[in-house]
Design a protein around this motif. Structure first.
Motif, PDB file in Angstrom:
ATOM      1  N   LEU B 366      -1.745   7.500  -0.697  1.00  9.50           N
ATOM      2  CA  LEU B 366      -0.925   6.609   0.107  1.00  9.50           C
ATOM      3  C   LEU B 366      -1.800   5.483   0.658  1.00  9.50           C
ATOM      4  O   LEU B 366      -2.910   5.720   1.120  1.00  9.50           O
ATOM      5  N   ARG B 367      -1.260   4.258   0.620  1.00  8.53           N
ATOM      6  CA  ARG B 367      -1.972   3.123   1.205  1.00  8.53           C
ATOM      7  C   ARG B 367      -1.054   2.425   2.198  1.00  8.53           C
ATOM      8  O   ARG B 367       0.016   1.976   1.829  1.00  8.53           O
ATOM      9  N   GLY B 368      -1.490   2.396   3.458  1.00 11.89           N
ATOM     10  CA  GLY B 368      -0.692   1.704   4.476  1.00 11.89           C
ATOM     11  C   GLY B 368      -1.350   0.371   4.815  1.00 11.89           C
ATOM     12  O   GLY B 368      -2.500   0.335   5.227  1.00 11.89           O
ATOM     13  N   LEU B 369      -0.617  -0.714   4.604  1.00  9.97           N
ATOM     14  CA  LEU B 369      -1.179  -2.049   4.888  1.00  9.97           C
ATOM     15  C   LEU B 369      -0.371  -2.663   6.018  1.00  9.97           C
ATOM     16  O   LEU B 369       0.725  -3.164   5.802  1.00  9.97           O
ATOM     17  N   LEU B 375       1.775   0.092  15.156  1.00  8.85           N
ATOM     18  CA  LEU B 375       2.547   0.674  14.059  1.00  8.85           C
ATOM     19  C   LEU B 375       1.617   1.390  13.092  1.00  8.85           C
ATOM     20  O   LEU B 375       1.927   2.479  12.602  1.00  8.85           O
ATOM     21  N   ALA B 376       0.462   0.795  12.832  1.00 14.39           N
ATOM     22  CA  ALA B 376      -0.529   1.456  11.970  1.00 14.39           C
ATOM     23  C   ALA B 376      -0.972   2.764  12.613  1.00 14.39           C
ATOM     24  O   ALA B 376      -1.053   3.803  11.962  1.00 14.39           O
ATOM     25  N   ASP B 377      -1.236   2.704  13.907  1.00 10.86           N
ATOM     26  CA  ASP B 377      -1.665   3.914  14.616  1.00 10.86           C
ATOM     27  C   ASP B 377      -0.622   5.011  14.496  1.00 10.86           C
ATOM     28  O   ASP B 377      -0.951   6.176  14.267  1.00 10.86           O
ATOM     29  N   GLU B 378       0.629   4.604  14.684  1.00  9.37           N
ATOM     30  CA  GLU B 378       1.697   5.604  14.623  1.00  9.37           C
ATOM     31  C   GLU B 378       1.714   6.260  13.249  1.00  9.37           C
ATOM     32  O   GLU B 378       1.829   7.486  13.130  1.00  9.37           O
ATOM     33  N   ALA B 379       1.576   5.429  12.215  1.00  8.58           N
ATOM     34  CA  ALA B 379       1.592   5.970  10.860  1.00  8.58           C
ATOM     35  C   ALA B 379       0.434   6.940  10.655  1.00  8.58           C
ATOM     36  O   ALA B 379       0.615   8.037  10.113  1.00  8.58           O
ATOM     37  N   VAL B 380      -0.733   6.569  11.118  1.00  9.71           N
ATOM     38  CA  VAL B 380      -1.898   7.449  10.953  1.00  9.71           C
ATOM     39  C   VAL B 380      -1.646   8.780  11.650  1.00  9.71           C
ATOM     40  O   VAL B 380      -1.888   9.846  11.084  1.00  9.71           O
ATOM     41  N   ILE B 381      -1.127   8.716  12.867  1.00  9.93           N
ATOM     42  CA  ILE B 381      -0.902   9.946  13.628  1.00  9.93           C
ATOM     43  C   ILE B 381       0.107  10.846  12.927  1.00  9.93           C
ATOM     44  O   ILE B 381      -0.069  12.065  12.839  1.00  9.93           O
ATOM     45  N   LEU B 382       1.149  10.242  12.395  1.00 15.29           N
ATOM     46  CA  LEU B 382       2.179  11.052  11.755  1.00 15.29           C
ATOM     47  C   LEU B 382       1.675  11.662  10.456  1.00 15.29           C
ATOM     48  O   LEU B 382       2.081  12.766  10.081  1.00 15.29           O
ATOM     49  N   LEU B 453       4.363  -0.377   4.479  1.00 15.36           N
ATOM     50  CA  LEU B 453       4.171  -1.687   5.101  1.00 15.36           C
ATOM     51  C   LEU B 453       5.046  -1.858   6.336  1.00 15.36           C
ATOM     52  O   LEU B 453       6.124  -1.270   6.424  1.00 15.36           O
ATOM     53  N   ASP B 454       4.591  -2.698   7.243  1.00 15.16           N
ATOM     54  CA  ASP B 454       5.449  -3.092   8.364  1.00 15.16           C
ATOM     55  C   ASP B 454       5.783  -4.572   8.174  1.00 15.16           C
ATOM     56  O   ASP B 454       4.974  -5.343   7.682  1.00 15.16           O
ATOM     57  N   ILE B 455       6.982  -4.937   8.546  1.00 20.49           N
ATOM     58  CA  ILE B 455       7.360  -6.354   8.513  1.00 20.49           C
ATOM     59  C   ILE B 455       7.785  -6.684   9.936  1.00 20.49           C
ATOM     60  O   ILE B 455       8.774  -6.162  10.428  1.00 20.49           O
ATOM     61  N   LEU B 487       5.168   2.566  -8.615  1.00 23.00           N
ATOM     62  CA  LEU B 487       4.669   2.374  -7.255  1.00 23.00           C
ATOM     63  C   LEU B 487       5.848   2.368  -6.287  1.00 23.00           C
ATOM     64  O   LEU B 487       6.776   1.581  -6.422  1.00 23.00           O
ATOM     65  N   SER B 488       5.799   3.314  -5.326  1.00 23.24           N
ATOM     66  CA  SER B 488       6.845   3.342  -4.309  1.00 23.24           C
ATOM     67  C   SER B 488       6.394   2.498  -3.125  1.00 23.24           C
ATOM     68  O   SER B 488       5.329   2.741  -2.556  1.00 23.24           O
ATOM     69  N   ILE B 489       7.192   1.481  -2.815  1.00 24.99           N
ATOM     70  CA  ILE B 489       6.846   0.633  -1.665  1.00 24.99           C
ATOM     71  C   ILE B 489       7.873   0.894  -0.569  1.00 24.99           C
ATOM     72  O   ILE B 489       9.067   0.687  -0.758  1.00 24.99           O
ATOM     73  N   ILE B 490       7.370   1.347   0.574  1.00 20.49           N
ATOM     74  CA  ILE B 490       8.255   1.667   1.699  1.00 20.49           C
ATOM     75  C   ILE B 490       7.934   0.736   2.855  1.00 20.49           C
ATOM     76  O   ILE B 490       6.771   0.578   3.235  1.00 20.49           O
ATOM     77  N   CYS B 491       8.976   0.130   3.399  1.00 16.93           N
ATOM     78  CA  CYS B 491       8.760  -0.778   4.526  1.00 16.93           C
ATOM     79  C   CYS B 491       9.677  -0.453   5.684  1.00 16.93           C
ATOM     80  O   CYS B 491      10.684   0.232   5.517  1.00 16.93           O
ATOM     81  N   SER B 492       9.316  -0.968   6.821  1.00 20.41           N
ATOM     82  CA  SER B 492      10.268  -1.002   7.929  1.00 20.41           C
ATOM     83  C   SER B 492      10.197  -2.407   8.487  1.00 20.41           C
ATOM     84  O   SER B 492       9.167  -3.072   8.395  1.00 20.41           O
ATOM     85  N   ILE B 493      11.314  -2.866   9.026  1.00 20.63           N
ATOM     86  CA  ILE B 493      11.334  -4.207   9.604  1.00 20.63           C
ATOM     87  C   ILE B 493      11.496  -4.094  11.116  1.00 20.63           C
ATOM     88  O   ILE B 493      12.496  -3.532  11.594  1.00 20.63           O
ATOM     89  N   THR B 494      10.499  -4.572  11.846  1.00 16.76           N
ATOM     90  CA  THR B 494      10.601  -4.594  13.306  1.00 16.76           C
ATOM     91  C   THR B 494      11.218  -5.931  13.673  1.00 16.76           C
ATOM     92  O   THR B 494      10.565  -6.962  13.647  1.00 16.76           O
ATOM     93  N   GLY B 495      12.514  -5.898  13.962  1.00 15.07           N
ATOM     94  CA  GLY B 495      13.185  -7.160  14.259  1.00 15.07           C
ATOM     95  C   GLY B 495      14.633  -6.917  14.600  1.00 15.07           C
ATOM     96  O   GLY B 495      15.123  -5.784  14.527  1.00 15.07           O
TER      97      GLY B 495
END
Lengths: 311, 536, 476
Positions: B366-369, B375-382, B453-455, B487-495
């Motif tokens: 898994l690669r989180g960019l 948001l990155a921190d949250e992903a790492v913790i989970l 990814l986060d948007i 390649l599975s690309i998963i995003c969330s949109i903060t907005g």
């Protein structure tokens, strides 16, 4: 106190401009700024106002004297003030007389107490060794080959027609003897070549002079390493911005951002630091910083060997 | 300024392609190089333009243009201070468009002049001009910021301090002063706040409501406030405290405590939410105690700390979305039911099979960019424990620290907003090209299975974050497919729908190339986890 | 801890001042929030030395400079300058004696004095009978027998050369609010006068007349009328086109009006009374010697306040320009006087000009004079262009002062009060120097006035004073 008979006020002699005194103070005055000049504002930008005027030395021609507010933009043709005044427009008259700069008829700044900025460099050796720095510089420049300027010369590719031509010109560069010294001839063909308001070729040449100056002595005291005469003859063949830069560098007076570039290269200990210096140069102008860095690299890669075959 | 344009009537045929030329000569041009580059970029963006040269009319350049066939009488008469824009293209229309665009840019700039209206040159002058000013937003260089904050506070104005590089000593002194005067001093390093419904700095347009937030994290506040809107509620205020407020015992959570007290006294606020990375222990106690005293229902989320059971009016959330969900439930007087996905299970299942069925056995990691630090921190913790260790730039575990931040190892999540990635470049939320570069690099790694990814939308962010990376994401998917995988690309949109980037359009763009867009960073991470479970 | 102000904020409309990234202000405006973008510059033009001094100053958190300055300005605003009489210098001015000559500006020795001041000293010594001709007077002046001290050291002020000797009559101005006094000679008139360095017999004779006839008559009229409220007069003249330094026609007229009913009742020969009235009438600047001590006694009340950075003295002696700061006691901060940038009367050019000279800048120190230029459109023609420029000048002065005057108002600025309480810290911070307009003397003694204009004081004084202030009140 005036008011000595109101009648006298109808017939007053004006001995000089009666607009209000200047509000700004010139903090630093470039050493090549003439004591008196008269010219026209050519362009106004966020941090710079460029005034075109004519000078005679070493050859007659146009030059930009710039009103600046950031020290990094300083040159020996600059006037550094604390704030660029608003409301200035191209076409306005610019006059410097009796220590006061007036723009558009309004007195803007006085230079009492201004420091002099001469632009000379103290030179010295490269902390990490000349050859290593040169090699790191080469790598860093190659990464910017697509900049549109001359950085590609550090590699094998010719991504734009200007760099391609420059490569051919540099191939033909050779050493000649002038005044008992070996100097590099042929670079004058680069004057005015390339993109940018100061064409890449001019920035490149200034970099070559910078690289050569760095190799010893205080600049301004040693003869430039590039053949002077043809260069001076080419000044009118490039833009005013380019001509201004060349005049400075031929006199050994380099712009502040080049001081910074050279210092970073000299004090760099690691490749990262050289990379950072190149990135910093890349942020100056659009390709100006990179093109001067390329000139420095070229001097140490080839130019030096032309004039000091044993060195 | 005289402006000459020429259509060179005769064409040069190269092979079967017609090459047409248009040359603009602008006399006496004193534009700076940056502007000239912009013209260059602008002209080159039109498809069908095969060559564009923007340069000054110096002798040497004219020779070159002549050699290139980009020459005519006007060019011949050009002088070194004239600007030449030479365009080569495949059709008249293309040339018209490109030249027209360049001319528009030139006319906007006039002759190289930039007019600027009068602006006050100091805080004092600004206050004189606008005596009603009640808030000062400061994003000056850190070494000067503290002085201006002090001036603002002594002049009885609240402060939002965006600048970082402000010393701890200064922060302590300034917050003491703010406390004494009863004023807000949000920061240093405070990127997000919403006061009286108005987003400040990097923040979203969120519906008005009765949930008040206080946060020591910018993107954390963004995620929670946007989630609250998604759940149908709104916020009264979102107060930022700056990252160090709770972390440093010396600062002791001063701003957090003031924020809590203000929200407690605010009639428009029914529920209080607190978001922060784990505080120093003594500070945490103070915060909880303050929340208890408010008498209002409160939700606390200390990112990374395990969730506790509620005590009295203080509830604990386990992730940012849950924090929002609990606030909303409390505001509606309902009970909160813990959920993972807000999407029906059947849909999750079909997403799962779709995303995994074509993966190759090489794909393991898994690669989180990320562009938002929290948001990155949250992903790492989970994900860290469940994946057996996630590498990060600043991992607490020395085994999981990336040897080279620019090169991922196994499972890696990076916050591209970290200083190491932003040397000489703007933050990735403003300029997506840093992330674009990383996406391109990751795309060459066959062992990557999932990209997370986060948007982030809202004020301060890029005008089209999804669009800016869309091509590189599509390329990455293509590369994976060409290598026999998926390649599975998963995003969330903060907005929110109120944000100018048009959240629906952002979602559509991502989905159009096969990305999965989840309603929150938590759900995106949990879906990624499910996929990794299946793949491993 | 009270958070009331935060809750208040929640109820108000956000009005933002933005310092730094412009996009933040742009975004706010997009949401209908009033946002002002500051075109920020590092303090003192990025001068790190000055910035470090500011840091040192701020480090002293126990220093409440704004409160000290508030006190200083309040004392200035409360001032009630009142003309209570006329006296002889020796009998009236504290510390005055026969062999003491007071002069304008900061301390200066005979050998450093400029031409006009030397001329005036010579004239003064002859007037006192201490020398019988120029040569003797010069020798005496240089001998060391005569003491030279600033008027300011004796609660006095003097225009141009500002020479005061023992026998001269002086106005006695009392600040009724605080009881302190200030003194100034009577204005001799225009042309060849002592204050411009003239010292011919004509000058001496006129001085004698002033002492023998003018002063006693005015004294009697004043006694009959009672004390005159100068604050009230000055407030009026600012609304009549005067600014109290270079334009005093209205002031002179009002003053004559105050005394005329009493002059007329005096038991003196008509010719003498007429001479007195004519004398005042022919001298548009008669009022200057009243506005100056009014300013002096007003601003003196703000001296010596701990922690205050308000400037309480500005003065020049033709060689040096000097200032004193409230919180720094009696210390002078000086620098070479500058040249005036001005308009010259026919026949004269800047080559004829003497450097800036006189105590009259005490009017600017209290917020009138150049600071109230917007009140005197006539002045403007001589110092630059349009009335709009004069208004801009005054506006700039608001940036370096603490308060607006509550009594001296300027009609052209919608009756806004004049900028009062010059703050040396603000001067260093903003790089804005006080605007002073003044007359120009001929550099040769005795010729007189050759022009008028604006003068920029040397910034060194202000920077030095600031450094000393930080030295005293700053902390590491």
């Amino acid at each position: 106190m005036f008011g000595e008979g109101s009648l006298s006020f109808g017939v007053v002699t004006v001995s000089h401009n009666t607009s209000r005194p200047p509000q700004l103070r010139v903090v630093m005055r470039g050493a090549l700024v003439p004591k008196y000049f008269s010219g026209e504002i050519r362009s106004t930008h966020r941090h710079v106002i460029n005034i075109e005027t004519a000078v005679d030395d070493p050859v007659p021609g146009a030059v930009f004297i710039s009103l600046l507010e950031r020290e990094i933009d300083m040159t020996a043709y600059g006037l550094l003030v604390s704030t660029i005044p608003g409301g200035m427009k191209p076409g306005m008259q610019a006059v410097l007389a009796d220590g006061v700069l007036a723009l558009g008829g309004e007195k803007i700044a006085h230079d009492h107490g201004a420091g002099v900025w001469d632009g000379f460099l103290e030179t010295g050796s490269f902390r990490a060794g000349e050859e290593r720095v040169r090699a790191w510089l080469e790598n860093a420049l190659q990464r910017h080959a697509d900049s549109g300027g001359f950085a590609a010369l550090a590699g094998e590719t010719d991504p734009n027609p200007f760099a391609a031509r420059a490569r051919r010109v540099l191939f033909r560069a050779q050493a000649v003897e002038r005044g008992g010294r070996q100097v590099i001839a042929g670079l004058h063909e680069l004057v005015g070549l390339g993109i940018g308001f100061t064409p890449s070729g001019d920035d490149f040449i200034s970099g070559v002079l910078l690289g050569a100056a760095a190799s010893g002595g205080r600049t301004g005291t040693t003869y430039p390493a590039v053949e002077m005469e043809p260069m001076a003859g080419q000044l009118q063949k490039t833009s005013t911005g380019g001509a201004t830069l060349l005049r400075l560098c031929l006199a050994g007076r380099f712009p502040a951002y080049q001081h910074r570039l050279l210092k970073s290269l000299r004090t760099a200990r690691t490749e990262e630091e050289v990379n950072a210096a190149v990135e910093d140069a890349a942020s100056h102008g659009e390709t100006s910083g990179l093109d001067s860095a390329t000139g420095v690299w070229w001097f140490h890669s080839r130019g030096k060997k032309l004039i000091r075959p044993s060195g | 300024m005289p402006l000459y344009t020429t259509n060179i009537p005769s064409n040069i045929t190269l092979g079967r392609r017609r090459v047409l030329k248009k040359i603009i000569v602008q006399k006496d041009s004193y534009y700076d190089s940056v502007f000239l580059m912009l013209i260059n970029k602008d002209v080159k963006q039109f498809p069908g333009v095969t060559e564009a040269v923007v340069s000054m009319g110096t002798e040497v350049n004219l020779e070159l243009l002549k050699d290139m066939g980009l020459y005519d009488d006007e060019v011949a008469n050009a002088t070194p201070n004239d600007l030449i824009i030479a365009i080569e293209g495949e059709s008249e229309d293309v040339l018209e468009d490109a030249a027209g665009s360049a001319k528009k840019m030139l006319s906007k700039k006039g002759g190289g002049g930039e007019g600027e209206e009068y602006r006050p040159t100091s805080l004092a002058a600004a206050k004189q001009a606008v005596p009603d000013a009640n808030m000062v937003v400061i994003s000056l260089p850190g070494e000067y910021a503290a002085r201006e904050v002090r001036k603002a506070l002594s002049d009885d104005m609240h402060v939002m301090l965006f600048s970082d590089n402000v010393s701890l000593e200064d922060e302590i002194r300034l917050k003491e002063m703010a406390k004494e005067k009863g004023l807000l001093m949000m920061g240093p390093d405070c990127g997000t706040a919403i006061i009286n419904g108005k987003p400040l700095c990097f923040a979203n347009v969120v519906r008005d409501g009765d949930i008040g937030l206080v946060g020591a994290s910018g993107t954390g506040l963004q995620e929670v406030s946007c989630s609250i809107e998604k759940f149908g509620a709104g916020i009264s205020q979102a107060i930022g405290t700056g990252g160090r407020d709770l972390k440093s015992e010396k600062v002791g959570g001063t701003m957090m405590l003031m924020g809590i007290e203000a929200l407690a006294a605010d009639p428009a606020t029914k529920v209080i939410g607190v978001i922060s990375k784990p505080p120093a222990e003594s500070v945490a106690k103070k915060v909880i105690s303050a929340l208890e005293k408010t008498g209002k229902p409160c939700v606390v989320h200390f990112i990374g700390l395990p969730k506790q059971s509620a005590s009295g009016n203080v509830h604990y959330a386990g992730n940012l979305e849950e924090c929002a969900g609990m606030c909303v439930a409390l505001s509606e007087g309902k009970d909160y039911t813990e959920t993972v996905f807000t999407i029906p299970e059947s849909e999750i299942d079909s997403l799962l099979s779709r995303e995994t069925e074509k993966m190759s056995s090489d794909q393991k990691f898994l690669r989180g960019l990320y562009t938002g630090g929290t948001l990155a921190d949250e992903a790492v913790i989970l994900l860290n424990d469940r994946l057996g260790g996630v590498h990060a730039f600043d991992s607490k575990d020395p085994n999981l620290v990336l040897k080279d931040p620019h090169t991922s190892e196994k499972h890696t999540i990076v916050d591209l907003g970290e200083d190491v990635f932003t040397v000489g470049r703007p933050h990735p939320m403003i300029d997506p090209s840093t992330r674009e570069d990383r996406i391109k690099k990751e795309a060459n790694d066959r062992s990557m299975a999932v990209m997370l990814l986060d948007i982030v939308l809202g004020y301060g962010s890029h005008s089209d974050p999804a669009g800016a990376i869309l091509d590189s994401l599509a390329d990455a998917k293509e590369k994976a497919a060409a290598a026999g995988g998926y390649l599975s690309i998963i995003c969330s949109i903060t907005g929110t729908e109120g944000d100018f980037q048009k959240i629906k359009e952002q979602k559509r763009k991502l989905e159009s190339i096969g990305c999965v867009v989840m309603p929150s960073n938590y759900q995106a991470s949990m879906l990624a986890l499910k996929i990794m479970d299946k793949v491993a | 801890m009270s958070v009331k102000k935060i809750n208040d904020l929640f109820k108000e409309d956000l009005t933002v001042i933005n310092m730094g990234l412009e996009s933040f202000a742009d975004n706010l405006r997009e949401q209908d929030v009033e946002a002002v973008q500051v075109s920020w510059k590092p303090p003192a033009g990025g001068n790190k030395k000055i910035a470090a001094l500011f840091d040192k100053l701020e480090a002293n958190t126990s220093l409440d400079m704004s409160r000290a300055n508030e006190e200083a300005v309040d004392r200035i605003l409360k001032g009630k300058p009142t003309l209570v009489g006329i006296g002889i210098a020796e009998e009236t001015i504290p510390g005055m004696h026969k062999k003491l000559v007071l002069h304008a500006g900061p301390p200066v020795t005979w050998d450093r004095m400029c031409g006009p001041m030397k001329g005036a000293v010579i004239g003064g010594l002859i007037y006192e009978g201490l020398a019988s001709d120029h040569k003797e007077a010069e020798k005496l002046a240089a001998s060391g027998e005569i003491a030279f001290e600033p008027c300011h050291h004796h609660d006095a002020v003097g225009p141009m050369a500002g020479i005061v000797t023992a026998s001269m009559p002086v106005w006695i101005m009392e600040n009724k609010a605080f009881g302190n006094k200030a003194y100034c000679t009577l204005n001799e008139g225009l042309g060849k006068v002592l204050r411009y360095g003239a010292n011919s017999q004509e000058v001496i004779d006129k001085l004698k007349w002033m002492g023998d006839e003018l002063a006693p008559i005015l004294t009697k009229a004043l006694e009959m009328r009672g004390p005159i409220d100068m604050k009230n007069l000055i407030a009026q003249v600012l609304q009549m086109g005067d600014e109290g330094h270079n334009r005093n026609r209205a002031g002179t007229s009002l003053f004559i009006r105050e005394l005329a009913p009493y002059l007329v009742m005096l038991d003196e020969p008509k010719e003498k009374l007429q001479k007195v009235l004519k004398f005042m009438h022919e001298n548009d600047h008669f009022f200057l010697n009243l506005s100056m001590p009014s300013a002096k006694c007003t601003v003196d009340a703000a001296k010596g306040i701990e922690g205050s950075s308000v400037i309480v003295t500005m003065a020049r002696n033709g060689t040096d320009f000097g200032i004193r700061v409230s919180g720094l006691g009696d210390q002078w901060f000086t620098a070479p006087a500058t040249m005036v940038d001005g308009l010259y009367l026919p026949g004269y050019t800047e080559d004829d000009a003497a450097p800036d000279i006189g105590d009259s800048v005490i009017t600017e120190t209290v917020g009138i004079g150049g600071f109230a230029m917007a009140a005197a459109p006539a002045i403007v023609k001589f110092v630059g262009g349009t009335p709009h420029d004069a208004i801009n000048f005054t506006k700039q002065m608001y940036e370096i002062t603490i308060k607006e005057n509550d009594t001296y108002q300027i009609p052209a600025l919608d009756f806004r009060g004049t900028p009062t309480g010059i703050d040396v810290v603000r001067i260093v911070e903003t790089d804005i120097l006080p605007a002073i307009n003044t007359g120009i003397a001929h550099k040769k003694p005795g010729v007189g006035m050759v022009g008028a204009g604006l003068v920029k004081p040397p910034e060194k004084c202000f920077f030095d004073a600031f450094e000393a202030f930080v030295e005293k009140y700053g902390r590491e």
